[in-house]
Design an enzyme around this catalytic site. Structure first.
Site, PDB file in Angstrom:
ATOM      1  N   ASP A   1       0.943  -1.143   0.087  1.00 47.77           N
ATOM      2  CA  ASP A   1      -0.241   0.119   0.457  1.00 47.77           C
ATOM      3  C   ASP A   1       0.893   1.347   0.199  1.00 47.77           C
ATOM      4  O   ASP A   1       0.980   1.962   0.160  1.00 47.77           O
ATOM      5  CB  ASP A   1      -0.842  -0.361   1.500  1.00 47.77           C
ATOM      6  CG  ASP A   1      -1.774  -1.262   1.200  1.00 47.77           C
ATOM      7  OD1 ASP A   1      -2.146  -2.225   0.651  1.00 47.77           O
ATOM      8  OD2 ASP A   1      -1.773  -1.227   2.812  1.00 47.77           O
TER       9      ASP A   1
ATOM     10  N   GLU B  31     -11.459  -0.008  -4.193  1.00 48.22           N
ATOM     11  CA  GLU B  31     -10.901   0.540  -2.934  1.00 48.22           C
ATOM     12  C   GLU B  31      -9.346   0.891  -2.341  1.00 48.22           C
ATOM     13  O   GLU B  31      -8.540   0.481  -4.218  1.00 48.22           O
ATOM     14  CB  GLU B  31     -10.520  -1.186  -1.550  1.00 48.22           C
ATOM     15  CG  GLU B  31      -9.936  -1.610  -2.065  1.00 48.22           C
ATOM     16  CD  GLU B  31      -9.210  -2.745  -0.707  1.00 48.22           C
ATOM     17  OE1 GLU B  31      -9.700  -3.627  -0.148  1.00 48.22           O
ATOM     18  OE2 GLU B  31      -7.985  -3.841  -0.946  1.00 48.22           O
TER      19      GLU B  31
END
Length: 340
Positions: free
Chosen positions: A34, A211
């Protein structure tokens, strides 16, 4: 050094194409998922990312993106022992807003690690590796349910928050991407706009997931990438597009890609690329996609427990119509020895 050798080096450099895209020493950072990278006016690239232990937030910086893995680093915050912010410390993003640093991150509780929400840290120091990071509490989104992956950007004199959340009326465990205007770096104002839900088959592999939004403003348009499906080799990027001058809080302003814009590649040995951010070369002439991926396809057990999502980067090409061409994830520069 012999003159002939120097001449050969000079000839080789002259032979490089003008404006050649940068090549990165992938993976840039091992076991960091991420990734969020920002290039600041002080000349540093700053990186925040998810640590595989899900227990802390670390800030790294370097003047060369290729050197971010060996650059300065500091753990600026650790999870609590219990209660809110005591588990599932995911997806930290660090943004400079009105002279202060803010880290937006996801966290759960030790007794309910998947009951996650959005939280914010603040630091007034010029250098985010110095000063004090203060907890500013939960960033409220309008309803109390599974929420993660916040990002923020400003355009047209307004600042917006994009994030991932389970729709309040959903009868299944799916996630969607929302957007709202911010009135302060710690809060949103007005109603949230639902931008995208999983609808295509490639967005629903194992889990129904949209997401990790990321924003790129270029060529008079706003591009929002997002990640879809399970966090294994099925993970892939989709993209939303709107005109920069449109009402960005009107869902009708956005169009959605029917197919992934960035996905696993057996040819290059990269699997599950996703949860990206965008930055540029120091001269601002080349846009860069920063993302995580694994170098193997098959994962024993839950993919969230596999630590080997590594931070990687590559230059973005642009099509004649002004849209980004991410290509396919490039091969690692060296063999990855982290495979289980």
């Amino acid at each position: 050094m012999p003159y002939r050798f120097v001449s050969l080096i000079a000839a080789a450099l002259l032979a490089l194409p003008a404006g050649a895209a940068p090549v990165f020493d992938n993976p840039l950072v091992q076991q960091r998922a991420d990734p969020h990278v920002t290039l600041q006016p002080d000349g540093y690239y700053y990186l925040t990312a998810t640590a595989p232990e899900y227990d802390r937030i670390e800030v790294r910086r370097a003047r060369d993106l290729n050197g971010i893995g060996k650059g300065e680093s500091k753990v600026v915050w650790r999870k609590h022992a219990a209660g809110p912010m005591s588990a599932s410390i995911w997806a930290p993003e660090m943004h400079r807003i009105d002279g202060k640093w803010y880290i937006y991150f996801t966290a759960g509780r030790a007794d309910a690690p998947m009951d996650i929400r959005l939280y914010v840290l603040e630091n007034a120091a010029a250098n985010p590796l110095e000063g004090t990071w203060k907890e500013r509490g939960q960033l409220k989104t309008g309803w109390e349910i599974f929420a993660l992956d916040a990002t923020t950007f400003a355009i047209g004199g307004k600042r917006y928050l994009l994030w991932t959340q389970r729709p309040p009326a959903s009868d299944k465990h799916m996630t969607a991407v929302y957007m709202a205007e911010m009135d302060t770096p710690l809060s949103i104002t007005g109603a949230a706009t639902l931008l995208t839900t999983p609808e295509h088959p490639w967005e629903k592999i194992k889990f129904d997931v949209n997401e990790a939004p990321a924003v790129l403003v270029k060529n008079g348009r706003v591009f929002v990438t997002y990640s879809a499906s399970a966090t294994d080799a099925n993970y892939a990027l989709g993209m939303l597009t709107a005109d920069a001058g449109a009402d960005l809080l009107d869902a009708r302003s956005w169009s959605k890609s029917a197919r992934p814009v960035f996905a696993s590649s057996q040819a290059t040995g990269q699997y599950g690329p996703g949860h990206n951010s965008f930055t540029t070369t120091p001269d601002g002439k080349t846009d860069i996609l920063v993302y995580h991926a694994r170098s193997y396809e098959h994962i024993p057990g839950d993919s969230l427990h596999d630590p080997n999502r590594h931070t990687r980067a590559q230059a973005i090409a642009w099509r004649a119509d002004g849209t980004p061409d991410f290509g396919e994830p490039v091969a690692d520069k060296a063999a990855d020895s982290s495979r289980p």
